[in-house]
Design a protein around this motif. Sequence first.
Motif, PDB file in Angstrom:
ATOM      1  N   TYR A   1     -48.700 -43.757  -4.869  1.00  0.00           N
ATOM      2  CA  TYR A   1     -47.621 -44.270  -5.718  1.00  0.00           C
ATOM      3  C   TYR A   1     -46.252 -43.877  -5.162  1.00  0.00           C
ATOM      4  CZ  TYR A   1     -45.644 -45.787 -10.204  1.00  0.00           C
ATOM      5  OH  TYR A   1     -44.952 -46.442 -11.193  1.00  0.00           O
ATOM      6  N   PRO A   2     -45.234 -44.744  -5.290  1.00  0.00           N
ATOM      7  CA  PRO A   2     -43.889 -44.417  -4.811  1.00  0.00           C
ATOM      8  C   PRO A   2     -43.233 -43.314  -5.641  1.00  0.00           C
ATOM      9  CG  PRO A   2     -43.882 -46.513  -6.000  1.00  0.00           C
ATOM     10  CD  PRO A   2     -45.321 -46.117  -5.848  1.00  0.00           C
ATOM     11  N   ALA A   3     -42.812 -42.252  -4.976  1.00  0.00           N
ATOM     12  CA  ALA A   3     -42.290 -41.070  -5.668  1.00  0.00           C
ATOM     13  C   ALA A   3     -40.984 -41.330  -6.395  1.00  0.00           C
ATOM     14  CB  ALA A   3     -42.098 -39.928  -4.667  1.00  0.00           C
ATOM     15  N   PHE A   4     -40.218 -42.335  -5.969  1.00  0.00           N
ATOM     16  CA  PHE A   4     -38.889 -42.553  -6.546  1.00  0.00           C
ATOM     17  C   PHE A   4     -38.882 -43.625  -7.636  1.00  0.00           C
ATOM     18  CE2 PHE A   4     -38.248 -40.450  -2.558  1.00  0.00           C
ATOM     19  CZ  PHE A   4     -37.260 -39.529  -2.852  1.00  0.00           C
ATOM     20  N   ASN A   5     -40.064 -44.006  -8.089  1.00  0.00           N
ATOM     21  CA  ASN A   5     -40.193 -44.864  -9.266  1.00  0.00           C
ATOM     22  C   ASN A   5     -40.770 -44.051 -10.419  1.00  0.00           C
ATOM     23  OD1 ASN A   5     -40.666 -46.995  -6.825  1.00  0.00           O
ATOM     24  ND2 ASN A   5     -39.735 -48.011  -8.581  1.00  0.00           N
TER      25      ASN A   5
ATOM     26  N   SER B   1     -41.669 -43.303  -0.932  1.00  0.00           N
ATOM     27  CA  SER B   1     -41.118 -44.651  -0.963  1.00  0.00           C
ATOM     28  C   SER B   1     -40.518 -44.966  -2.325  1.00  0.00           C
ATOM     29  CB  SER B   1     -42.206 -45.669  -0.624  1.00  0.00           C
ATOM     30  OG  SER B   1     -43.193 -45.690  -1.650  1.00  0.00           O
ATOM     31  N   VAL B   2     -39.872 -46.124  -2.389  1.00  0.00           N
ATOM     32  CA  VAL B   2     -39.394 -46.661  -3.655  1.00  0.00           C
ATOM     33  C   VAL B   2     -39.667 -48.158  -3.647  1.00  0.00           C
ATOM     34  CG1 VAL B   2     -37.026 -47.086  -2.832  1.00  0.00           C
ATOM     35  CG2 VAL B   2     -37.450 -46.751  -5.278  1.00  0.00           C
ATOM     36  N   LYS B   3     -40.079 -48.700  -4.781  1.00  0.00           N
ATOM     37  CA  LYS B   3     -40.388 -50.118  -4.891  1.00  0.00           C
ATOM     38  C   LYS B   3     -39.345 -50.813  -5.764  1.00  0.00           C
ATOM     39  CE  LYS B   3     -44.277 -49.871  -2.583  1.00  0.00           C
ATOM     40  NZ  LYS B   3     -44.445 -50.518  -1.250  1.00  0.00           N
ATOM     41  N   GLN B   4     -39.046 -52.068  -5.409  1.00  0.00           N
ATOM     42  CA  GLN B   4     -38.121 -52.878  -6.179  1.00  0.00           C
ATOM     43  C   GLN B   4     -38.906 -53.837  -7.075  1.00  0.00           C
ATOM     44  OE1 GLN B   4     -35.062 -51.869  -5.890  1.00  0.00           O
ATOM     45  NE2 GLN B   4     -35.557 -50.567  -4.130  1.00  0.00           N
ATOM     46  N   VAL B   5     -38.183 -54.484  -7.983  1.00  0.00           N
ATOM     47  CA  VAL B   5     -38.820 -55.467  -8.856  1.00  0.00           C
ATOM     48  C   VAL B   5     -39.487 -56.550  -8.013  1.00  0.00           C
ATOM     49  CG1 VAL B   5     -38.423 -57.192 -10.644  1.00  0.00           C
ATOM     50  CG2 VAL B   5     -37.179 -55.021 -10.717  1.00  0.00           C
ATOM     51  N   GLY B   6     -40.762 -56.788  -8.261  1.00  0.00           N
ATOM     52  CA  GLY B   6     -41.512 -57.785  -7.512  1.00  0.00           C
ATOM     53  C   GLY B   6     -42.315 -57.220  -6.352  1.00  0.00           C
ATOM     54  N   ASP B   7     -42.057 -55.954  -5.960  1.00  0.00           N
ATOM     55  CA  ASP B   7     -42.817 -55.343  -4.874  1.00  0.00           C
ATOM     56  C   ASP B   7     -44.208 -54.948  -5.344  1.00  0.00           C
ATOM     57  OD1 ASP B   7     -40.660 -55.627  -3.251  1.00  0.00           O
ATOM     58  OD2 ASP B   7     -40.067 -53.509  -3.254  1.00  0.00           O
ATOM     59  N   SER B   8     -45.104 -54.776  -4.383  1.00  0.00           N
ATOM     60  CA  SER B   8     -46.485 -54.395  -4.681  1.00  0.00           C
ATOM     61  C   SER B   8     -46.819 -53.057  -4.047  1.00  0.00           C
ATOM     62  CB  SER B   8     -47.465 -55.458  -4.157  1.00  0.00           C
ATOM     63  OG  SER B   8     -47.225 -56.715  -4.752  1.00  0.00           O
ATOM     64  N   ILE B   9     -47.841 -52.390  -4.593  1.00  0.00           N
ATOM     65  CA  ILE B   9     -48.400 -51.187  -3.995  1.00  0.00           C
ATOM     66  C   ILE B   9     -49.672 -51.595  -3.269  1.00  0.00           C
ATOM     67  CG2 ILE B   9     -49.439 -48.934  -4.456  1.00  0.00           C
ATOM     68  CD1 ILE B   9     -47.615 -48.670  -6.867  1.00  0.00           C
ATOM     69  N   TYR B  10     -49.739 -51.313  -1.964  1.00  0.00           N
ATOM     70  CA  TYR B  10     -50.887 -51.707  -1.158  1.00  0.00           C
ATOM     71  C   TYR B  10     -51.879 -50.548  -1.062  1.00  0.00           C
ATOM     72  CZ  TYR B  10     -47.463 -55.248   0.128  1.00  0.00           C
ATOM     73  OH  TYR B  10     -46.509 -56.239   0.089  1.00  0.00           O
TER      74      TYR B  10
ATOM     75  N   ASN C   1     -43.222 -48.674   6.580  1.00  0.00           N
ATOM     76  CA  ASN C   1     -42.189 -49.624   6.937  1.00  0.00           C
ATOM     77  C   ASN C   1     -42.435 -50.906   6.146  1.00  0.00           C
ATOM     78  OD1 ASN C   1     -39.965 -50.742   8.583  1.00  0.00           O
ATOM     79  ND2 ASN C   1     -40.487 -49.057   9.970  1.00  0.00           N
ATOM     80  N   ILE C   2     -41.584 -51.893   6.330  1.00  0.00           N
ATOM     81  CA  ILE C   2     -41.642 -53.108   5.522  1.00  0.00           C
ATOM     82  C   ILE C   2     -42.836 -53.969   5.932  1.00  0.00           C
ATOM     83  CG2 ILE C   2     -40.098 -54.355   7.087  1.00  0.00           C
ATOM     84  CD1 ILE C   2     -40.173 -54.688   3.254  1.00  0.00           C
ATOM     85  N   SER C   3     -43.502 -54.566   4.939  1.00  0.00           N
ATOM     86  CA  SER C   3     -44.621 -55.464   5.183  1.00  0.00           C
ATOM     87  C   SER C   3     -44.782 -56.383   3.993  1.00  0.00           C
ATOM     88  CB  SER C   3     -45.913 -54.662   5.403  1.00  0.00           C
ATOM     89  OG  SER C   3     -47.037 -55.517   5.480  1.00  0.00           O
ATOM     90  N   GLU C   4     -45.331 -57.573   4.245  1.00  0.00           N
ATOM     91  CA  GLU C   4     -45.585 -58.521   3.165  1.00  0.00           C
ATOM     92  C   GLU C   4     -46.942 -58.311   2.515  1.00  0.00           C
ATOM     93  OE1 GLU C   4     -45.159 -62.405   4.768  1.00  0.00           O
ATOM     94  OE2 GLU C   4     -42.960 -62.312   4.898  1.00  0.00           O
ATOM     95  N   ASN C   5     -47.835 -57.577   3.195  1.00  0.00           N
ATOM     96  CA  ASN C   5     -49.191 -57.440   2.660  1.00  0.00           C
ATOM     97  C   ASN C   5     -49.820 -56.075   2.867  1.00  0.00           C
ATOM     98  OD1 ASN C   5     -49.684 -57.497   5.415  1.00  0.00           O
ATOM     99  ND2 ASN C   5     -50.518 -59.580   5.403  1.00  0.00           N
ATOM    100  N   GLY C   6     -49.115 -55.136   3.498  1.00  0.00           N
ATOM    101  CA  GLY C   6     -49.677 -53.818   3.737  1.00  0.00           C
ATOM    102  C   GLY C   6     -50.623 -53.759   4.912  1.00  0.00           C
TER     103      GLY C   6
END
Length: 374
Positions: A13-17, A125-134, A142-147
């Motif tokens: 899970y992203p620590a900054f959410n 990490s931190v997730k924005q609205v609409g992001d997913s946890i892979y 780093n950035i990815s569309e599908n993990g």
Amino acid sequence: MAINVTQQPSGIYPAFNDSYISFASSLTGLTKAEITVQPTELFPNPFLIYPNTNGRFIFNLKDIVKSRMTSEGFEDNYSIPALGWNQEIDNTYLSQTISITDYHSFSGTTTSGSTTELTYEFDRSVKQVGDSIYNNTYQLLNISENGVDYHLTYFEGYPFSFELQRVSSGDTIEFKNVNSGIDNSITGITSTNSQRIYLDKGVSNWTSSNYLPLTDTINLLEIYQNETFKTNLYLKKVQPKCGYYLKWFNQNGGYSYWLFNEFSKEELKVKTLKDVATNPFKNVNEGLKNPTTTIGYEGSKRIELKTRVDEKEDEVIRSLFTSPSVQLYTSQSPYINGKWISIDLDGSYEIYNKKKFNEIKVTIELPSLYTQTL
């Protein structure tokens, strides 16, 4: 009697959410609950919480996890190892254990009920609205569309690495260059943690050492865990050239790199600290002098950098503008050892999605200049 958890973080899970835990208890006369957080050396006192009118408890792990994962700030405190191409990183992945104990009141006496132990996993990490946890533990930070699929650009002759989110003790990490068919592996993993993979140490790299040669094009690197495929890395390799090399902590919990153009615009700004009286006591015919002098100046240096990026590189470099830690490599030439220095960044980010390539301008401010002062 038991504690029933109805909401909790899942995956790494992203620590900054916000990371809410919601639970209820089957106890009659429920009054409170205590949350004990490990390690007790850092959290010696339990957190005492109370239920709402429906008997529901809620607790947020965010501040606890943040405090543990940012104890050393965001700057990269790891040095490049002299031997090998990997390194365990111990402040990127966290396994956090807590215990929940419920209490109830019976005949005027408060008594503990059951205790439930829970363990959750986090990264920085931190997730924005609409992001997913892979759920791919071999995903890159780093950035990815599908993990699974990642696109990075690598500038030969400058330090370059990436992090795998969580590698288990005893794992064998395998790399296969699909372009050439050459593969190699890393063994000897002794603990479960994030692993940093170095492709270039600034003076040697996978190609020059013949560990896993890369071509000056897009190399497809497949990453395996114990012979099981996990991740694709589409690595665009750029030939050695001069420029301003930046490194920053990205929103996925790892570090990103980019080489800006060699040619730049520099601005040196100075400001007087204070004027003091000199008391020359001179008449006009005795040669007048300035009655004040400065005790010195403070100065700063700003550099405007430029670069061009394609649509894949654009996704990587976006996180530069919100990074809490940006550093500049002191060497502007490949294969020349430099040091990382912390800088401030200024600028806006404009991308036109109709263009194949976009030009980006950023202004960096170097540490304050040392000056002679009274």
